[in-house]
Design a protein around this motif. Sequence first.
Motif, PDB file in Angstrom:
ATOM      1  N   LYS A 206     -19.406 -10.973 -24.951  1.00  0.00           N
ATOM      2  CA  LYS A 206     -18.890  -9.683 -24.461  1.00  0.00           C
ATOM      3  C   LYS A 206     -17.834  -9.916 -23.389  1.00  0.00           C
ATOM      4  CE  LYS A 206     -22.957  -6.970 -25.642  1.00  0.00           C
ATOM      5  NZ  LYS A 206     -24.374  -7.310 -25.721  1.00  0.00           N
ATOM      6  N   ARG A 207     -18.098 -10.858 -22.513  1.00  0.00           N
ATOM      7  CA  ARG A 207     -17.134 -11.196 -21.459  1.00  0.00           C
ATOM      8  C   ARG A 207     -15.807 -11.652 -22.053  1.00  0.00           C
ATOM      9  NH1 ARG A 207     -15.385 -16.010 -18.136  1.00  0.00           N
ATOM     10  NH2 ARG A 207     -14.388 -14.843 -16.513  1.00  0.00           N
ATOM     11  N   GLN A 208     -15.890 -12.458 -23.119  1.00  0.00           N
ATOM     12  CA  GLN A 208     -14.663 -12.980 -23.713  1.00  0.00           C
ATOM     13  C   GLN A 208     -13.790 -11.848 -24.242  1.00  0.00           C
ATOM     14  OE1 GLN A 208     -14.813 -16.550 -23.690  1.00  0.00           O
ATOM     15  NE2 GLN A 208     -12.615 -16.201 -23.603  1.00  0.00           N
ATOM     16  N   ILE A 209     -14.426 -10.883 -24.874  1.00  0.00           N
ATOM     17  CA  ILE A 209     -13.673  -9.762 -25.456  1.00  0.00           C
ATOM     18  C   ILE A 209     -13.083  -8.864 -24.378  1.00  0.00           C
ATOM     19  CG2 ILE A 209     -14.005  -7.571 -26.698  1.00  0.00           C
ATOM     20  CD1 ILE A 209     -15.885  -9.148 -28.537  1.00  0.00           C
ATOM     21  N   MET A 210     -13.824  -8.618 -23.320  1.00  0.00           N
ATOM     22  CA  MET A 210     -13.367  -7.693 -22.280  1.00  0.00           C
ATOM     23  C   MET A 210     -12.457  -8.378 -21.253  1.00  0.00           C
ATOM     24  SD  MET A 210     -14.467  -4.872 -23.330  1.00  0.00           S
ATOM     25  CE  MET A 210     -14.285  -3.699 -21.973  1.00  0.00           C
ATOM     26  N   GLY A 211     -12.409  -9.703 -21.269  1.00  0.00           N
ATOM     27  CA  GLY A 211     -11.424 -10.414 -20.463  1.00  0.00           C
ATOM     28  C   GLY A 211     -11.950 -10.912 -19.131  1.00  0.00           C
ATOM     29  N   ARG A 212     -11.312 -11.937 -18.644  1.00  0.00           N
ATOM     30  CA  ARG A 212     -11.696 -12.543 -17.360  1.00  0.00           C
ATOM     31  C   ARG A 212     -11.039 -11.854 -16.183  1.00  0.00           C
ATOM     32  NH1 ARG A 212      -8.957 -16.529 -14.186  1.00  0.00           N
ATOM     33  NH2 ARG A 212     -10.367 -17.673 -12.820  1.00  0.00           N
ATOM     34  N   GLU A 213      -9.734 -11.490 -16.330  1.00  0.00           N
ATOM     35  CA  GLU A 213      -8.986 -11.049 -15.156  1.00  0.00           C
ATOM     36  C   GLU A 213      -7.915 -10.031 -15.505  1.00  0.00           C
ATOM     37  OE1 GLU A 213      -7.988 -14.638 -16.156  1.00  0.00           O
ATOM     38  OE2 GLU A 213      -6.705 -13.387 -17.388  1.00  0.00           O
ATOM     39  N   VAL A 214      -7.381  -9.426 -14.446  1.00  0.00           N
ATOM     40  CA  VAL A 214      -6.163  -8.623 -14.578  1.00  0.00           C
ATOM     41  C   VAL A 214      -5.217  -9.021 -13.452  1.00  0.00           C
ATOM     42  CG1 VAL A 214      -7.359  -6.677 -15.668  1.00  0.00           C
ATOM     43  CG2 VAL A 214      -7.003  -6.661 -13.200  1.00  0.00           C
ATOM     44  N   VAL A 215      -3.938  -8.812 -13.705  1.00  0.00           N
ATOM     45  CA  VAL A 215      -2.899  -8.976 -12.687  1.00  0.00           C
ATOM     46  C   VAL A 215      -2.185  -7.642 -12.579  1.00  0.00           C
ATOM     47  CG1 VAL A 215      -0.784 -10.169 -12.038  1.00  0.00           C
ATOM     48  CG2 VAL A 215      -2.599 -11.423 -13.230  1.00  0.00           C
ATOM     49  N   VAL A 216      -2.069  -7.126 -11.364  1.00  0.00           N
ATOM     50  CA  VAL A 216      -1.418  -5.831 -11.152  1.00  0.00           C
ATOM     51  C   VAL A 216      -0.244  -6.037 -10.195  1.00  0.00           C
ATOM     52  CG1 VAL A 216      -1.736  -3.449 -10.337  1.00  0.00           C
ATOM     53  CG2 VAL A 216      -3.610  -4.618 -11.521  1.00  0.00           C
ATOM     54  N   ALA A 217       0.881  -5.429 -10.523  1.00  0.00           N
ATOM     55  CA  ALA A 217       2.059  -5.496  -9.656  1.00  0.00           C
ATOM     56  C   ALA A 217       1.822  -4.662  -8.397  1.00  0.00           C
ATOM     57  CB  ALA A 217       3.280  -4.978 -10.410  1.00  0.00           C
ATOM     58  N   ILE A 218       2.389  -5.131  -7.303  1.00  0.00           N
ATOM     59  CA  ILE A 218       2.385  -4.377  -6.035  1.00  0.00           C
ATOM     60  C   ILE A 218       3.834  -3.983  -5.744  1.00  0.00           C
ATOM     61  CG2 ILE A 218       1.885  -4.451  -3.571  1.00  0.00           C
ATOM     62  CD1 ILE A 218      -0.022  -6.877  -4.326  1.00  0.00           C
ATOM     63  N   THR A 219       4.058  -2.699  -5.628  1.00  0.00           N
ATOM     64  CA  THR A 219       5.398  -2.172  -5.362  1.00  0.00           C
ATOM     65  C   THR A 219       5.306  -1.236  -4.168  1.00  0.00           C
ATOM     66  OG1 THR A 219       5.904  -2.285  -7.735  1.00  0.00           O
ATOM     67  CG2 THR A 219       7.352  -0.914  -6.370  1.00  0.00           C
ATOM     68  N   ALA A 220       6.141  -1.489  -3.179  1.00  0.00           N
ATOM     69  CA  ALA A 220       6.150  -0.680  -1.954  1.00  0.00           C
ATOM     70  C   ALA A 220       4.739  -0.577  -1.350  1.00  0.00           C
ATOM     71  CB  ALA A 220       6.751   0.704  -2.213  1.00  0.00           C
ATOM     72  N   GLY A 221       3.996  -1.676  -1.429  1.00  0.00           N
ATOM     73  CA  GLY A 221       2.678  -1.750  -0.804  1.00  0.00           C
ATOM     74  C   GLY A 221       1.558  -1.088  -1.587  1.00  0.00           C
ATOM     75  N   GLU A 222       1.874  -0.570  -2.788  1.00  0.00           N
ATOM     76  CA  GLU A 222       0.865   0.140  -3.596  1.00  0.00           C
ATOM     77  C   GLU A 222       0.629  -0.590  -4.916  1.00  0.00           C
ATOM     78  OE1 GLU A 222      -0.737   2.875  -2.702  1.00  0.00           O
ATOM     79  OE2 GLU A 222       0.405   3.299  -0.871  1.00  0.00           O
ATOM     80  N   LEU A 223      -0.585  -0.408  -5.468  1.00  0.00           N
ATOM     81  CA  LEU A 223      -0.862  -0.882  -6.829  1.00  0.00           C
ATOM     82  C   LEU A 223       0.042  -0.109  -7.786  1.00  0.00           C
ATOM     83  CD1 LEU A 223      -4.782  -0.960  -6.861  1.00  0.00           C
ATOM     84  CD2 LEU A 223      -3.210  -2.908  -6.663  1.00  0.00           C
ATOM     85  N   ASP A 224       0.781  -0.831  -8.614  1.00  0.00           N
ATOM     86  CA  ASP A 224       1.739  -0.188  -9.517  1.00  0.00           C
ATOM     87  C   ASP A 224       1.077   0.022 -10.885  1.00  0.00           C
ATOM     88  OD1 ASP A 224       4.045   0.872 -10.523  1.00  0.00           O
ATOM     89  OD2 ASP A 224       5.336  -0.738  -9.759  1.00  0.00           O
ATOM     90  N   LEU A 225       0.083   0.906 -10.906  1.00  0.00           N
ATOM     91  CA  LEU A 225      -0.705   1.169 -12.123  1.00  0.00           C
ATOM     92  C   LEU A 225      -0.125   2.361 -12.877  1.00  0.00           C
ATOM     93  CD1 LEU A 225      -4.275   0.845 -10.549  1.00  0.00           C
ATOM     94  CD2 LEU A 225      -3.323  -0.680 -12.302  1.00  0.00           C
ATOM     95  N   GLY A 226      -0.383   2.403 -14.183  1.00  0.00           N
ATOM     96  CA  GLY A 226      -0.036   3.588 -14.977  1.00  0.00           C
ATOM     97  C   GLY A 226      -0.939   4.747 -14.581  1.00  0.00           C
ATOM     98  N   PRO A 227      -0.574   5.966 -15.037  1.00  0.00           N
ATOM     99  CA  PRO A 227      -1.256   7.174 -14.561  1.00  0.00           C
ATOM    100  C   PRO A 227      -2.769   7.198 -14.807  1.00  0.00           C
ATOM    101  CG  PRO A 227       0.289   7.675 -16.366  1.00  0.00           C
ATOM    102  CD  PRO A 227       0.541   6.254 -15.942  1.00  0.00           C
ATOM    103  N   TRP A 228      -3.247   6.568 -15.886  1.00  0.00           N
ATOM    104  CA  TRP A 228      -4.680   6.615 -16.198  1.00  0.00           C
ATOM    105  C   TRP A 228      -5.345   5.271 -16.008  1.00  0.00           C
ATOM    106  CZ3 TRP A 228      -6.688  11.221 -16.375  1.00  0.00           C
ATOM    107  CH2 TRP A 228      -5.849  12.285 -16.698  1.00  0.00           C
ATOM    108  N   GLU A 229      -4.615   4.323 -15.479  1.00  0.00           N
ATOM    109  CA  GLU A 229      -5.175   2.976 -15.358  1.00  0.00           C
ATOM    110  C   GLU A 229      -6.071   2.856 -14.121  1.00  0.00           C
ATOM    111  OE1 GLU A 229      -2.419  -0.273 -17.486  1.00  0.00           O
ATOM    112  OE2 GLU A 229      -1.665   0.382 -15.543  1.00  0.00           O
TER     113      GLU A 229
END
Length: 139
Positions: free
Chosen positions: A94-117
């Motif tokens: 289950k872990r393999q399918i759902m992934g180990r990690e994420v990388v998120v961009a930081i822009t102007a000091g904020e998490l640069d996530l999409g609207p529903w992320e």
Amino acid sequence: MKSHREELWFHVKSRRGFVRITEDVRRAVAKSGVREGLVLVNAMHITASVFVNDDEPGLHEDYERWLEELAPHAPTTRWHHNRTGEDNGDAHLKRQIMGREVVVAITAGELDLGPWEQIFYGEFDGRRRKRVLVKVIGE
Ligand code: ZN
């Protein structure tokens, strides 16, 4: 370049569960002082995941059902890994399918996530303390 490291600790009381950690990651980014950079968020255990998706309860039920269809917990004799005496063969898959990690961009000091992320910790072999690494780099 600035860098900041911290660990988030979890103790999910059931075998499986999802915990939203977007706010924890946001706090780590704020603490780092990084305005432009990247944040890596990874599970430090091979039976847990970090992933990005919608914070919608129906979707989380779908994950639970779908993962159980793909890699059912029982019968535990189904998985060769359980010959070690463990019962978490399914949790590794289950872990393999759902992934180990994420990388998120930081822009102007904020998490640069999409609207529903939203960022989640996915537990597949809980009832004990486990942790996630948050590493912020940038300037
Ligand atoms: Zn194992």
